[in-house]
Write an enzyme that holds these catalytic residues in place. Structure first.
Site, PDB file in Angstrom:
ATOM      1  N   GLY A 162       0.816  -1.202   0.000  1.00 51.76           N
ATOM      2  CA  GLY A 162       0.000   0.000   0.000  1.00 51.76           C
ATOM      3  C   GLY A 162       0.846   1.246   0.000  1.00 51.76           C
ATOM      4  O   GLY A 162       2.065   1.188   0.211  1.00 51.76           O
TER       5      GLY A 162
ATOM      6  N   HIS B  48      -6.575  36.210 -11.691  1.00 52.69           N
ATOM      7  CA  HIS B  48      -6.076  34.891 -12.071  1.00 52.69           C
ATOM      8  C   HIS B  48      -6.883  33.788 -11.369  1.00 52.69           C
ATOM      9  O   HIS B  48      -7.377  32.853 -12.007  1.00 52.69           O
ATOM     10  CB  HIS B  48      -4.589  34.780 -11.705  1.00 52.69           C
ATOM     11  N   GLU B  49      -7.017  33.891 -10.037  1.00 52.68           N
ATOM     12  CA  GLU B  49      -7.709  32.848  -9.285  1.00 52.68           C
ATOM     13  C   GLU B  49      -9.209  32.850  -9.570  1.00 52.68           C
ATOM     14  O   GLU B  49      -9.834  31.791  -9.632  1.00 52.68           O
ATOM     15  CB  GLU B  49      -7.451  33.029  -7.781  1.00 52.68           C
TER      16      GLU B  49
ATOM     17  N   HIS C  44      -9.827  30.821 -12.643  1.00 55.94           N
ATOM     18  CA  HIS C  44      -9.927  29.381 -12.356  1.00 55.94           C
ATOM     19  C   HIS C  44     -11.317  29.036 -11.818  1.00 55.94           C
ATOM     20  O   HIS C  44     -11.947  28.059 -12.247  1.00 55.94           O
ATOM     21  CB  HIS C  44      -8.876  28.984 -11.313  1.00 55.94           C
TER      22      HIS C  44
ATOM     23  N   ASP D   3       0.212  25.580 -13.671  1.00 54.29           N
ATOM     24  CA  ASP D   3      -0.988  25.190 -14.409  1.00 54.29           C
ATOM     25  C   ASP D   3      -0.620  24.557 -15.748  1.00 54.29           C
ATOM     26  O   ASP D   3      -1.163  23.525 -16.135  1.00 54.29           O
ATOM     27  CB  ASP D   3      -1.880  26.412 -14.642  1.00 54.29           C
TER      28      ASP D   3
END
Length: 649
Positions: free
Chosen positions: A199, A421-422, A425, A499
């Site tokens: 795992g 910018h944010e 998004h 990005d």
């Protein structure tokens, strides 16, 4: 230097002084009244001796008194008849007294005389045992480094392990066998000799192995795979033999080898040939597990997160019969794990583990333990007596997105650019066909990012559809498009480096691994450089022709540009929402998903003026599924936020 070393050196110094005194012998300076034997005979001839006392057998010690009252002492040579010399002189009669020797060898005298030598021998034996003990000295290379844990040293049971019910069920049979072997032997059944726990890191493999020993109440030997490997050939194999010899003396028992891939890698693998020491160690381990000599009552449990590199002989039936997967927990498992870690934490009434579990997809058990600890630390900094839900939410944001850097001063221009910018998004994420809900947007620097938008899935996600991937590409490119639309192409910054990197990686995986390109087709052109089979390294990328590589690059570029164009279309169509959200971020700095929804409806969020405390840096959990898009403040090549983990990746 500790007290033990100081004591040893002090004893050595005392021994050296005692040995020097013993070897140096008695002082050669004459004592008071000492005379030579010839002078004594002359005194006897002259009649000057009044009385004498004779002690000793061969070498006689003579003490006495002269006529003038002076005491004297002398020693007669061996085989000398002193009595005859005293009786045959012509002078006055001498009083003669004979005594037995007072220097007899008593037991106490012998001990006092030989004590320094005995102590020196004892110290020498002590150092020799230290050199051979524990497998750490010059004479103990072949000794096993396995540590024996008993119930007195932090006993762990299955009650302390949560979120991996299937793994516990598989190991419950091992516990029952250790408790009552005859139950299985009556029907001819044999318990598996080995269980391999596989795992990701932090899922509780070591804790599960300790819980098996705790439930069965048997000795538990623990050792790391790297403890077998030394620079001397044959040492690892010797340690394996010694480890199993110790286990036989404590059977029934459990041997737990952590990170077994350090010693269990495929033999003959690699371009430079195998490692003789590691391969001999592995061969010895294979023989001990299933060779001519049976090891009854010894169960081997191992853990690794690299099962693909293990030798096939190690995984065959009769050795590690069972491979038990210990995955990251689902929402139910996360809730159980949180309850285990919250046992010793005083909680407020508003704390709901189910809500916290829903907001932490992809977290491992170690991540959840860290989350609870961070919440407790935050509450302690605020001098709270109970840990409330607000601390858990703040700790979750800190673990997922990094700590807030409120001390960092951003200019108005950079702050405005980050806000647009944010919000780019976020607006794209709210309008693409398939995307996870927006959880939070912020322009407060966190970790290495100037701002970020965080998305959380509504449930645990094991795979991604093609529509979700193309929507994800559009979301990633939303920040770059927002800068271009608002400030002009000539003013676009390097903030979208992360990005672009994530979008390119996702698009390349869609083309080369998941068959989402009609031009390339469902063919795997992955770039895994580490696949090894039978000593030959298969470099898959080297088999790609220049024509195919050009097609791949063309398809990857097309997917990224499609996402860019989709983001541009959405931001142009939703320009009013984009502007409103940008202004809201400039005013409030951080907005939750619910606040963003209300803000787009024209309702301003209600806030309390509470500034969270500053905190230390933390890295996001490696297995987290939540998506974070950020505006980097580092170099363009710096890694960004968390990336999605689609099924099959």
């Amino acid at each position: 230097m500790n007290m033990r070393n100081i004591l040893v050196w002090a004893i050595l110094l005392v021994l050296l002084l005692a040995l020097f005194n013993m070897l140096s012998g008695p002082s050669r300076e004459p004592a008071a009244g000492e005379m030579s034997y010839s002078a004594f005979l002359q005194q006897v001839e002259n009649g000057a001796v009044q009385s004498v006392t004779i002690e000793g057998e061969r070498v006689k010690t003579i003490t006495g008194t002269l006529s003038n009252g002076t005491a004297f002492r002398t020693t007669a040579p061996a085989d000398t008849d002193v009595t005859e010399a005293l009786l045959n002189h012509d002078g006055q009669a001498i009083e003669i007294t004979a005594r037995p020797s007072s220097g007899g060898l008593s037991l106490i005298g012998v001990l006092i005389q030989w004590f320094p030598m005995l102590l020196l021998i004892a110290v020498w034996i002590f150092f020799m045992r230290q050199m051979q003990g524990g497998g750490r000295g010059a004479m103990g290379f072949g000794k096993s480094k396995a540590k024996l844990l008993t119930e007195k040293q932090g006993r762990v049971t299955f009650d302390d392990v949560a979120g991996i019910d299937e793994a516990k069920e598989e190991l419950q049979e091992v516990v029952e066998f250790l408790k009552d072997p005859s139950k299985f032997q009556r029907l001819g059944g044999k318990i598996p000799k080995g269980a391999l726990l596989v795992g990701p890191p932090g899922t509780g493999k070591t804790l599960t192995a300790r819980a098996v020993a705790g439930e069965a109440g048997v000795p538990f030997f623990t050792i790391s795979g790297s403890d077998f490997v030394e620079m001397f050939v044959g040492v690892g194999a010797s340690r394996v033999r010694d480890m199993f010899d110790q286990a036989k003396k404590n059977a029934p028992c459990i041997i737990f080898i952590d990170e077994i891939d350090a010693v269990g890698r495929s033999r003959g693998a690699g371009l430079g040939g195998g490692n003789d020491e590691r391969e001999q160690t592995l061969n010895q381990l294979l023989v001990e597990m299933d060779g001519f000599e049976a090891n009854e009552g010894i169960i081997l449990i191992a853990a690794t997160n690299r099962p693909d590199v293990l030798d096939p002989a190690l995984l065959r039936p009769g050795r590690f019969d069972r491979q038990i997967t210990v995955p990251n927990p689902d929402i139910i498992g996360r809730e159980k794990i949180l309850k285990v870690h919250m046992r010793d934490v005083p909680l407020a009434d508003d704390v709901d583990p189910k809500v916290i579990a829903r907001g932490t997809p992809g977290f491992s058990g170690a991540d959840l333990a860290n989350l609870v600890n961070e919440a407790a630390l935050l509450a302690a900094r605020k001098n709270r007596r109970l840990v409330a839900m607000a601390e858990f939410e703040e700790a979750k944001d800190k673990v997922m997105m990094g700590p807030e850097r409120r001390s960092m001063v951003m200019g108005e221009k950079e702050k405005t650019l980050t806000a647009y910018h944010e919000s780019g998004h976020a607006i794209v994420a709210l309008n693409v066909p398939a995307a996870d809900p927006v959880h939070k947007a912020t322009i407060i620097p966190r970790g290495r990012a100037l701002g970020m938008v965080m998305q959380l899935p509504e449930g645990d996600k094991l795979s991604m559809t093609h529509q979700e991937m193309t929507s994800r590409l559009a979301i990633m490119m939303g920040g770059r498009v927002a800068e271009e639309i608002k400030f002009g192409k000539e003013n676009v910054t390097s903030g979208a480096a992360s990005d672009i990197k994530q979008a390119t990686r996702l698009a390349r995986a869609m083309v080369t691994q998941w068959g989402f390109s009609d031009e390339i087709g469902p063919v795997d052109y992955g770039e895994d450089q580490g696949e090894v089979f039978l000593g030959q390294q298969l470099v898959q990328s080297s088999s790609i022709s220049a024509e195919t590589a050009a097609k791949i690059e063309k398809e990857v570029k097309a997917l990224v540009e499609d996402g860019l164009n989709e983001a541009r279309r959405i931001l142009i169509d939703k320009n009013d929402d984009w502007e409103a959200l940008s202004q809201g971020l400039l005013e409030y700095e951080t907005l939750t998903g619910e606040e963003i929804t209300e803000l787009l409806k024209g309702n301003k969020p209600v806030r309390e003026d509470v500034s969270p405390p500053k905190s230390d840096d933390r890295t996001p959990p490696s297995g987290a599924v939540p998506v974070i898009d950020d505006d980097e403040d580092e170099a363009p090549s710096a890694p960004g936020g968390l990336e999605p983990k689609p099924g099959g990746a």
